[in-house]
Design a protein around this motif. Structure first.
Motif, short mmCIF file in Angstrom:
data_model
loop_
_atom_site.label_atom_id
_atom_site.label_comp_id
_atom_site.label_asym_id
_atom_site.label_seq_id
_atom_site.Cartn_x
_atom_site.Cartn_y
_atom_site.Cartn_z
N MET A 165 0.85 -1.19 0.00
CA MET A 165 0.00 0.00 0.00
C MET A 165 0.89 1.24 0.00
N SER A 166 0.47 2.27 -0.73
CA SER A 166 1.20 3.54 -0.77
C SER A 166 0.22 4.66 -1.04
N PHE A 167 0.69 5.91 -0.91
CA PHE A 167 -0.16 7.04 -1.25
C PHE A 167 -0.62 6.94 -2.70
N LEU A 168 0.28 6.59 -3.58
CA LEU A 168 -0.04 6.52 -5.01
C LEU A 168 -1.05 5.43 -5.31
N ASP A 169 -1.01 4.34 -4.56
CA ASP A 169 -1.99 3.26 -4.77
C ASP A 169 -3.42 3.78 -4.57
N HIS A 170 -3.62 4.63 -3.58
CA HIS A 170 -4.96 5.18 -3.32
C HIS A 170 -5.42 6.05 -4.49
N ILE A 171 -4.51 6.85 -5.03
CA ILE A 171 -4.86 7.71 -6.16
C ILE A 171 -5.20 6.88 -7.38
N ALA B 248 1.11 14.48 -6.70
CA ALA B 248 0.59 15.85 -6.77
C ALA B 248 -0.27 16.04 -8.02
N CYS B 249 0.18 15.50 -9.14
CA CYS B 249 -0.60 15.64 -10.39
C CYS B 249 -1.82 14.73 -10.38
N GLY B 250 -1.72 13.59 -9.74
CA GLY B 250 -2.80 12.61 -9.76
C GLY B 250 -4.02 13.00 -8.95
N LEU B 251 -3.89 14.01 -8.10
CA LEU B 251 -5.03 14.45 -7.29
C LEU B 251 -6.02 15.28 -8.08
N ARG B 252 -5.64 15.66 -9.30
CA ARG B 252 -6.51 16.52 -10.11
C ARG B 252 -6.51 16.02 -11.55
N GLY C 15 -8.58 24.58 -2.56
CA GLY C 15 -8.40 23.90 -3.85
C GLY C 15 -9.49 22.89 -4.10
N ALA C 16 -9.23 22.01 -5.04
CA ALA C 16 -10.20 20.98 -5.41
C ALA C 16 -9.47 19.73 -5.84
N ILE C 17 -10.14 18.60 -5.68
CA ILE C 17 -9.62 17.29 -6.07
C ILE C 17 -10.62 16.65 -7.01
N SER C 18 -10.13 15.95 -8.01
CA SER C 18 -11.04 15.28 -8.95
C SER C 18 -10.53 13.87 -9.24
N TYR C 19 -11.47 12.98 -9.49
CA TYR C 19 -11.11 11.62 -9.86
C TYR C 19 -12.28 10.98 -10.61
#
Length: 288
Positions: free
Chosen positions: A1-7, A283-287, A195-199
């Motif tokens: 598991m990692s931060f990037l896995d969640h994204i 950072a890029c994957g959050l939006r 800010g805002a987050i999108s997925y």
């Protein structure tokens, strides 16, 4: 598991299984092919071609379009795509800030793949001793009630909620703050938009396209949130190091809250290009 896995988990989808849903020349959603093909039989106001789903051009009125979509939402319950309608409506927008083209029951939003807006509030406290990392910040963490349909028993933000039609973001924030954390309007108004987050995430119901407005709300040490609507079992105040370790190493958080917390870690300097090789992709994957 990692931060990037969640994204990555929140952005797993394959659009080849979906057909665009268009209104007034705007792609406002994505519908699975089988549902698109079935909808003209539900109501002849739906028009289907090989490459899109739309509504008959003579049906241009907001209420008429919304009634048509009510028929589709009832059909989704009949076929078992959703358990029940919510009686809470989301706007169908060509873009944020535009006039709504129609409304749709919240339960049917995923099946139509429309952009759904919401807000998430990070409630934090400054530790005067400064011994908890990132300037001594502590984060309020809610544990969701075990009877919730979504993410029962998992960790959540202090406040979060979908953005229904007919409310401004400020009005919705005050409402959710009162319901979910027992905070008064004056306290809620201190929340700062950051800010805002999108997925875009494929689910059994369809395509979940969430756009989350994110706020930070600093609370004084003496204020303890109290849930009033039954959604949260309890609140705990965690050091930021503990929050980060939990998000990075477990699946204990509601899926999209992971992203909101990761964004908080980036903005407050806990997560940096020096301490995580995935920083740029995170950072890029959050939006998206």
């Amino acid at each position: 598991m990692s931060f990037l896995d969640h994204i990555r988990a929140c952005n797993a989808h394959d659009l080849s299984g979906f057909r665009p849903f268009e209104l007034d020349g705007h792609t406002v959603g994505w519908v699975r092919h089988a549902l698109a093909d079935a909808l003209p039989g539900v109501d002849p106001g739906f028009v289907v071609t090989a490459d899109r789903l739309t509504i008959a051009p003579e049906i241009r009125d907001f209420e008429a379009r919304s009634t048509l979509l009510d028929h589709a939402a009832a059909y989704l319950v009949e076929r078992g795509t959703v358990k029940a309608l919510r009686g809470e409506y989301y706007p169908i927008l060509p873009r944020w800030g535009a006039e709504p083209l129609a409304r749709l029951d919240r339960a049917a939003v995923g099946a139509f793949g429309i952009e759904a807006y919401g807000l998430h509030i990070n409630g934090f406290v400054r530790d005067e001793a400064g011994g908890n990392g990132a300037g001594g910040l502590l984060l309020w963490v809610g544990r969701r009630a075990r009877d919730r349909e979504v993410a029962p028993g998992q960790f959540d933000n202090l406040i979060a909620g979908g953005q229904p039609i007919g409310l401004t973001l400020a009005e919705n924030l005050e409402k959710e703050a009162a319901e979910e954390a027992g905070l008064d309007a004056e306290t809620a108004r201190r929340a700062v938009p950051v800010g805002a987050i999108s997925y875009t995430m494929e689910t059994p119901a369809g395509l979940k396209r969430d756009r989350l407005f994110v706020y930070d709300l600093e609370l004084p040490p003496g204020v303890t949130p109290v849930n009033t609507d039954g959604e949260v079992e309890c609140f705990e105040l965690w050091p930021l190091d503990k929050v980060a370790d939990s998000v990075r190493g477990t699946g204990d958080w509601k899926f999209n809250v992971n992203l909101v917390v990761i964004d908080f870690l980036v903005r407050h300097g806990w997560l940096t290009p020096e301490n995580d090789p995935d920083y740029l992709e995170i950072a890029c994957g959050l939006r998206r």
